[in-house]
Structure formats: C-alpha cells, structure tokens
Write a protein that holds these residues in place. Sequence first.
Motif, short mmCIF file in Angstrom:
data_model
loop_
_atom_site.label_atom_id
_atom_site.label_comp_id
_atom_site.label_asym_id
_atom_site.label_seq_id
_atom_site.Cartn_x
_atom_site.Cartn_y
_atom_site.Cartn_z
N SER A 20 0.85 -1.19 0.00
CA SER A 20 0.00 0.00 0.00
C SER A 20 0.89 1.24 0.00
O SER A 20 1.99 1.22 0.53
N CYS A 21 0.39 2.30 -0.60
CA CYS A 21 1.10 3.58 -0.60
C CYS A 21 0.06 4.66 -0.34
O CYS A 21 -0.81 4.91 -1.18
N ALA A 22 0.15 5.28 0.82
CA ALA A 22 -0.83 6.30 1.22
C ALA A 22 -0.21 7.68 1.13
O ALA A 22 0.90 7.91 1.63
N ALA A 23 -0.92 8.59 0.51
CA ALA A 23 -0.49 9.98 0.42
C ALA A 23 -1.21 10.81 1.46
O ALA A 23 -2.40 10.62 1.71
N PHE A 28 -4.89 18.23 -3.70
CA PHE A 28 -6.07 18.56 -4.49
C PHE A 28 -6.42 17.40 -5.41
O PHE A 28 -7.57 16.97 -5.49
N ARG A 29 -5.41 16.89 -6.09
CA ARG A 29 -5.60 15.74 -6.97
C ARG A 29 -4.27 15.03 -7.15
O ARG A 29 -3.22 15.64 -7.07
N ILE A 30 -4.35 13.73 -7.36
CA ILE A 30 -3.17 12.93 -7.66
C ILE A 30 -3.28 12.42 -9.08
O ILE A 30 -4.28 11.78 -9.43
N ASN A 31 -2.31 12.72 -9.89
CA ASN A 31 -2.30 12.22 -11.26
C ASN A 31 -1.73 10.81 -11.28
O ASN A 31 -2.19 9.96 -10.51
N THR A 32 -0.74 10.55 -12.09
CA THR A 32 -0.19 9.20 -12.19
C THR A 32 0.53 8.79 -10.91
O THR A 32 1.23 9.60 -10.29
N THR A 67 -0.84 -6.69 -9.81
CA THR A 67 -1.97 -5.83 -10.16
C THR A 67 -1.88 -4.53 -9.38
O THR A 67 -1.83 -4.55 -8.15
N ILE A 68 -1.88 -3.43 -10.11
CA ILE A 68 -1.85 -2.11 -9.48
C ILE A 68 -3.26 -1.54 -9.46
O ILE A 68 -4.05 -1.75 -10.39
N SER A 69 -3.59 -0.86 -8.38
CA SER A 69 -4.91 -0.23 -8.28
C SER A 69 -4.79 1.00 -7.39
O SER A 69 -3.76 1.22 -6.75
N ARG A 70 -5.85 1.78 -7.34
CA ARG A 70 -5.84 2.98 -6.51
C ARG A 70 -7.24 3.26 -5.98
O ARG A 70 -8.24 2.90 -6.62
N ASP A 71 -7.27 3.91 -4.82
CA ASP A 71 -8.52 4.34 -4.21
C ASP A 71 -8.36 5.83 -3.96
O ASP A 71 -7.75 6.24 -2.98
N ASP A 72 -8.91 6.63 -4.85
CA ASP A 72 -8.71 8.08 -4.76
C ASP A 72 -9.40 8.68 -3.54
O ASP A 72 -8.98 9.72 -3.05
N ALA A 73 -10.43 8.05 -3.05
CA ALA A 73 -11.10 8.55 -1.85
C ALA A 73 -10.18 8.47 -0.64
O ALA A 73 -10.32 9.24 0.32
N LYS A 74 -9.25 7.52 -0.70
CA LYS A 74 -8.29 7.33 0.40
C LYS A 74 -6.89 7.82 0.04
O LYS A 74 -5.97 7.67 0.84
#
Length: 120
Positions: A20-23, A28-32, A67-74
Amino acid sequence: VQLQASGGGLVQIGGSLRLSCAASGSIFRINTMGWYRQAPGKQRELVAHITSGGTTTYADSVKGRFTISRDDAKNTMYLQMDSLKPEDTAVYYCNAAVLATWWSSPLVTWGPGTLVTVSS
C-alpha cells in the motif's frame, strides 16, 4: 505531501503480498501513481503505474502476476503481488504526481521504500 509505503516483508516463492502507498498532506488531486523497485546492485526500475483515469502499465517481468490499483477517496495506491519469485526481491518505492491546489503544477513525490524478500 508525504507518501508512505507499507506491506513489505518476507514471503516464500509462489506466495503473495499486497503493498500500500498512502499519500497525506495538502492534496487537491493525484495524477499518475507508480511502483518502482531496486534490487541490490541494480538500478531502480518501473514495476507498474496507474493514471488518474485508471490506465495501467506493467513491466514485462510482472505482467500477469502483479496488479496495481488505486482508491482516490483514500489517496492510496496498492500493488497486489502474486506468484512471487526470488527475482522480485527488492526495495519497492511508490511515487505520485500530486497537485496541492487546483492551480498547482504536479509535483512528483517519492515515498521511502518497503523491502520485499522472496525466499525458498
């Protein structure tokens, strides 16, 4: 903005791990977002990356296994690693292109690595 990677550890050949990688911080927004790895004595290499639209790219060596994935809400990105091999042993780093405000330019930020060791 800070990135924190977690989930590394020791796993047997053929096993699985989920990184996991948490920012955190002013986001405001995370691109790639991307995962890279560096094995002892080798250069850092791209493992996979994912765009804000969900388009993914993988290194040939991990296609079909990771498999890479992302959860923008988190503000979090994941790397599911299956069928692990000894050659996957490395320090894994995450990075992200982060906009702190709507008028900001993307700033590429790196997190500290997390060690993955695949052993028999």
